[in-house]
Scaffold this motif. Structure first.
Motif, PDB file in Angstrom:
ATOM      1  N   ALA A   2     -61.586 109.365  38.597  1.00  0.00           N
ATOM      2  CA  ALA A   2     -62.963 108.895  38.433  1.00  0.00           C
ATOM      3  C   ALA A   2     -63.081 108.000  37.212  1.00  0.00           C
ATOM      4  O   ALA A   2     -63.775 106.973  37.244  1.00  0.00           O
ATOM      5  CB  ALA A   2     -63.908 110.093  38.308  1.00  0.00           C
ATOM      6  N   ALA A   3     -62.412 108.366  36.108  1.00  0.00           N
ATOM      7  CA  ALA A   3     -62.453 107.547  34.888  1.00  0.00           C
ATOM      8  C   ALA A   3     -61.835 106.177  35.129  1.00  0.00           C
ATOM      9  O   ALA A   3     -62.375 105.142  34.707  1.00  0.00           O
ATOM     10  CB  ALA A   3     -61.738 108.265  33.745  1.00  0.00           C
ATOM     11  N   VAL A   4     -60.704 106.153  35.817  1.00  0.00           N
ATOM     12  CA  VAL A   4     -60.039 104.878  36.108  1.00  0.00           C
ATOM     13  C   VAL A   4     -60.909 104.019  37.014  1.00  0.00           C
ATOM     14  O   VAL A   4     -61.069 102.808  36.785  1.00  0.00           O
ATOM     15  CB  VAL A   4     -58.656 105.137  36.755  1.00  0.00           C
ATOM     16  N   ASN A   5     -61.490 104.624  38.041  1.00  0.00           N
ATOM     17  CA  ASN A   5     -62.340 103.871  38.966  1.00  0.00           C
ATOM     18  C   ASN A   5     -63.562 103.293  38.254  1.00  0.00           C
ATOM     19  O   ASN A   5     -63.941 102.135  38.480  1.00  0.00           O
ATOM     20  CB  ASN A   5     -62.795 104.767  40.115  1.00  0.00           C
ATOM     21  N   LEU A   6     -64.193 104.110  37.388  1.00  0.00           N
ATOM     22  CA  LEU A   6     -65.372 103.632  36.677  1.00  0.00           C
ATOM     23  C   LEU A   6     -65.000 102.515  35.709  1.00  0.00           C
ATOM     24  O   LEU A   6     -65.704 101.499  35.617  1.00  0.00           O
ATOM     25  CB  LEU A   6     -66.034 104.796  35.920  1.00  0.00           C
ATOM     26  N   ALA A   7     -63.891 102.675  34.983  1.00  0.00           N
ATOM     27  CA  ALA A   7     -63.445 101.637  34.055  1.00  0.00           C
ATOM     28  C   ALA A   7     -63.122 100.341  34.795  1.00  0.00           C
ATOM     29  O   ALA A   7     -63.501  99.247  34.358  1.00  0.00           O
ATOM     30  CB  ALA A   7     -62.226 102.117  33.270  1.00  0.00           C
ATOM     31  N   ASP A   8     -62.435 100.463  35.905  1.00  0.00           N
ATOM     32  CA  ASP A   8     -62.088  99.268  36.685  1.00  0.00           C
ATOM     33  C   ASP A   8     -63.350  98.575  37.196  1.00  0.00           C
ATOM     34  O   ASP A   8     -63.427  97.338  37.210  1.00  0.00           O
ATOM     35  CB  ASP A   8     -61.194  99.651  37.868  1.00  0.00           C
TER      36      ASP A   8
END
Length: 312
Positions: free
Chosen positions: A97-103
């Motif tokens: 979720a963190a990676v998706n939000l950052a991307d």
């Protein structure tokens, strides 16, 4: 962050994330809420205030602020809820979720470089101070923080506020009959029942200091409870009572000092819009289930009703 890094970034962000920008969003927030309340009135009874209003209004307002397309807002809301989960998702799900939000935020930043815009991300891309600018990584980090802190917490505060107004000694009717109380009511509801269950981070003392007869040594870890401070009888008369007209109200619901919440005015604006329009549109609003039957969120960094069935 500590200074000087914190001071630098906050100064650059504060140039654009202003009260004036928030006030420009008020008309949009009122129109969004009017439509949500129209849908509420046309729908079945009882209905869930949390899913129909509390979770939708902040997501739509945050989307307008950041320039997020309407079709993407439910997606980033799911990522945010995953990141705020304490023990109901796996570490792998949290990282994803963190990676998706950052991307996702990085794509917004890259688009604003190519196509300047008037939303907050576009303004921050252009913001500078003596040729100092936010890096793309800093922009991504700030965008993530804004979505994490500015969506779920506001939704929870809305749900908590309506729950309290409907279940405590005629407060909903008081606000309906005295709309001039809305500004002080918002501050009191944030003081009395904030959406954070405690503190999200520890602090480390940078020097010896004595507080209340206790010496905290340099390097000691300190965990602060804003909730406890907000019920301090030395600061608030009848601290355990909800008083919609309370003034002054020096609560710590948005923090204090150098780290005072940058989004406080955005949260206040949305809460004021809600608590002005809801009692006028639904003057006879009531809770549709017993108080003890309202389910509350579990396993999250934030607290609030998971569902709030209402009727009128």
């Amino acid at each position: 962050m500590d200074s000087p890094h914190h001071s630098r970034i906050r100064a650059l962000v504060a140039r654009e994330f202003t009260v004036r920008r928030v006030e420009r969003l008020r008309d949009g927030a009122e129109k969004i809420l009017a439509k949500l309340l129209d849908n509420l009135a046309a729908g079945p009874r009882p209905t869930d205030f949390v899913s129909e209003v509390a979770r939708r209004l902040p997501a739509l307002v945050a989307g307008d602020l950041l320039g997020v397309s309407e079709s993407d807002r439910e997606t980033f809301r799911d990522w945010v809820r995953t990141l705020l989960n304490i023990n109901c998702v796996s570490p792998e799900e949290g990282v994803a979720a963190a990676v998706n939000l950052a991307d996702y935020v990085r794509v917004l930043v890259e688009r604003r470089h190519r196509h300047p815009s008037d939303d907050l991300i576009g303004a921050l891309v252009r913001a500078h101070d003596d040729e100092d600018r936010l890096t793309d990584d800093e922009l991504v980090s700030f965008g993530m923080v804004l979505l994490l802190a500015g969506f779920e917490t506001v939704a929870d505060q809305m749900a908590i506020s309506v729950f309290l107004l409907l279940t405590t000694n005629g407060h909903y009717g008081q606000l309906r009959d005295n709309p001039e109380l809305v500004p002080t009511a918002v501050e009191e509801l944030v003081r009395f029942a904030p959406p954070t269950a405690g503190t999200l981070m520890p602090y480390v003392a940078t020097a010896d200091v004595e507080i209340g007869g206790v010496t905290i040594r340099e390097g000691d870890t300190v965990v602060l409870s804003n909730i406890s401070a907000n019920r301090d009888p030395a600061a608030f008369a009848a601290a355990d009572q909800l008083d919609l007209a309370r003034t002054p109200n020096p609560h710590l619901g948005f923090g204090h000092g150098a780290h005072h919440c940058l989004g406080a005015q955005l949260a206040r604006m949305q809460l004021r819009v809600l608590l002005t329009m809801l009692p006028q549109r639904f003057p006879e609003l009531t809770l549709a289930v017993p108080t003890g039957a309202v389910p509350w969120k579990k396993g999250m960094f934030t607290r609030g009703p998971e569902e709030l069935l209402i009727t009128w």
